[in-house]
Design an enzyme around this catalytic site. Structure first.
Site, PDB file in Angstrom:
ATOM      1  N   HIS A  63       0.848  -1.189   0.000  1.00  0.00           N
ATOM      2  CA  HIS A  63       0.000   0.000   0.000  1.00  0.00           C
ATOM      3  C   HIS A  63       0.883   1.238   0.000  1.00  0.00           C
ATOM      4  CE1 HIS A  63       0.808  -0.681   4.265  1.00  0.00           C
ATOM      5  NE2 HIS A  63       0.393   0.536   4.543  1.00  0.00           N
ATOM      6  N   HIS A  65       1.158   3.993   1.957  1.00  0.00           N
ATOM      7  CA  HIS A  65       1.587   4.765   3.125  1.00  0.00           C
ATOM      8  C   HIS A  65       3.110   4.909   3.097  1.00  0.00           C
ATOM      9  CE1 HIS A  65      -2.272   4.052   5.701  1.00  0.00           C
ATOM     10  NE2 HIS A  65      -2.328   5.182   5.011  1.00  0.00           N
ATOM     11  N   ASP A  67       5.585   4.759   5.151  1.00  0.00           N
ATOM     12  CA  ASP A  67       6.530   3.818   5.767  1.00  0.00           C
ATOM     13  C   ASP A  67       6.693   2.544   4.957  1.00  0.00           C
ATOM     14  OD1 ASP A  67       3.847   3.295   6.555  1.00  0.00           O
ATOM     15  OD2 ASP A  67       4.499   2.083   8.247  1.00  0.00           O
ATOM     16  N   HIS A  68       5.988   2.452   3.834  1.00  0.00           N
ATOM     17  CA  HIS A  68       6.115   1.292   2.954  1.00  0.00           C
ATOM     18  C   HIS A  68       6.668   1.651   1.570  1.00  0.00           C
ATOM     19  CE1 HIS A  68       3.787  -1.589   5.533  1.00  0.00           C
ATOM     20  NE2 HIS A  68       3.446  -0.435   6.062  1.00  0.00           N
ATOM     21  N   HIS A 140      -7.603  -1.699   5.311  1.00  0.00           N
ATOM     22  CA  HIS A 140      -6.681  -0.769   5.967  1.00  0.00           C
ATOM     23  C   HIS A 140      -7.067   0.701   5.778  1.00  0.00           C
ATOM     24  CE1 HIS A 140      -3.084   0.442   7.963  1.00  0.00           C
ATOM     25  NE2 HIS A 140      -2.504   0.946   6.884  1.00  0.00           N
ATOM     26  N   ASP A 211      -0.596  -3.922   5.749  1.00  0.00           N
ATOM     27  CA  ASP A 211      -1.304  -3.504   6.965  1.00  0.00           C
ATOM     28  C   ASP A 211      -2.793  -3.768   6.804  1.00  0.00           C
ATOM     29  OD1 ASP A 211       1.198  -2.625   7.534  1.00  0.00           O
ATOM     30  OD2 ASP A 211       0.694  -0.499   7.706  1.00  0.00           O
ATOM     31  N   HIS A 269       5.927  -5.433  11.570  1.00  0.00           N
ATOM     32  CA  HIS A 269       5.254  -4.130  11.703  1.00  0.00           C
ATOM     33  C   HIS A 269       4.974  -3.847  13.185  1.00  0.00           C
ATOM     34  CE1 HIS A 269       2.398  -0.834  10.629  1.00  0.00           C
ATOM     35  NE2 HIS A 269       3.188  -0.773   9.551  1.00  0.00           N
TER      36      HIS A 269
END
Length: 312
Positions: A63, A65, A67-68, A140, A211, A269
């Site tokens: 996805h 976001h 942090d990914h 998510h 997530d 995570h």
């Protein structure tokens, strides 16, 4: 086949855990590495391993976001400087192509190789003679996917040494025996292919989820998996908070593993709130429901053997 955890943290980098990235090392299988997510600092983590960026063949993004994905432009650029000439495929939700191309355009980055983007929808996203990769939409709040990597079954190996001992030389007879056929030799001796072909190996299954809240799609993706990698952002007492933030608890991850009959559960995570003993407590919580659980640390390497190679 091995999983190497380059980052196991949630949200922001921490001293003891970088943000999410997982390498599926397929060096014996196809001389390649597949990356799942690419959080900030992933290329710095790679420098502490023996992974070569030029070996990275595919990157699967769960996805969008930060942090990914925030490590993606830097890694793509560095791969070009480090001898990467082979095309790179990037899989992910709609928007991943725009994100990468905008970053490269604005920074005037030129690559020595071509990029191919596959913006995924549920179903098969890749298949060849060795592997099939499918994905499903998770829960998510933002479009988030889990990926299921299925290795195709391996035929048994021809026992060449035994055949050579019988005086049979490599040639067409080897091919017939490999196919399981019965062959009559020039001497009149009849031999069965089934007697000279080793045990077949069932392909391995690896499931890596983005997530997500607990959802039936996770169980579907993890069905009979050799390894399930599941987020565990919250402990077992924080189910309400996990739901509010579209994440999962230790018990929920374990419930998915149990329901799907996965063989092994790896938790990742992990929030920076959980240090040392607190992180180990997360592992113990999941083990209350699914005993074969391990919490991942940065640079952990998880070997994925064939089932008939497992030690008692």
């Amino acid at each position: 086949m091995e999983l190497e955890f380059l980052g196991t943290g949630a949200g922001v980098p921490a001293k003891h855990r970088n943000v999410t990235s997982i390498a599926l090392r397929l060096l014996d299988e196809r001389n390649a590495v597949w990356l799942f997510d690419c959080g900030e600092g992933t290329q710095m983590q790679i420098l502490r391993t023996n992974i070569r960026p030029r070996k990275i063949e595919k990157i699967f993004i769960t996805h969008l976001h930060g942090d990914h994905i925030f490590g993606l432009p830097g890694l793509i650029s560095s791969r070009s400087f480090q001898g990467g000439m082979e095309p790179l495929e990037i899989y992910g939700p709609v928007g991943i192509k725009q994100f990468v191309l905008n970053a490269l355009k604005i920074s005037q980055t030129r690559l020595a190789y071509s990029l191919k983007f596959i913006e995924v929808t549920p179903g098969v996203v890749f298949s060849d003679s060795q592997f099939t990769v499918t994905c499903e939409l998770l829960d998510h709040g933002i479009e988030s996917y889990g990926y299921r990597v299925v290795e195709h079954d391996h035929d048994g190996e021809l026992q060449v040494t035994k055949l050579l001992e019988l005086g049979i030389k490599p040639g067409p007879i080897f091919g017939q025996l490999k196919k399981g056929k019965t062959v009559t030799l020039a001497t009149g001796e009849v031999i069965k292919g089934s007697d000279y072909v080793g045990q077949a190996k069932k392909g391995r299954i690896v499931t890596i989820l983005g997530d997500t809240r607990i959802t039936n799609a996770s169980v579907k993706l993890a069905q009979d998996a050799d390894v399930l990698v599941h987020e565990s952002t919250f402990n077992k007492t924080e189910a309400k908070m996990a739901r509010n933030y579209y994440h999962s608890t230790t018990h929920q991850a374990a419930e998915v593993a149990k329901a799907s009959r996965a063989k092994r559960l790896i938790l990742t995570h992990i929030s920076a709130r959980y240090l040392a003993q607190d992180a180990l407590n997360l592992e113990k919580e999941a083990q209350e429901i699914f005993p074969n659980t391990k919490i991942a640390k940065d640079f952990d390497i998880i070997e994925i053997p064939f089932q008939n190679e497992l030690k008692d």
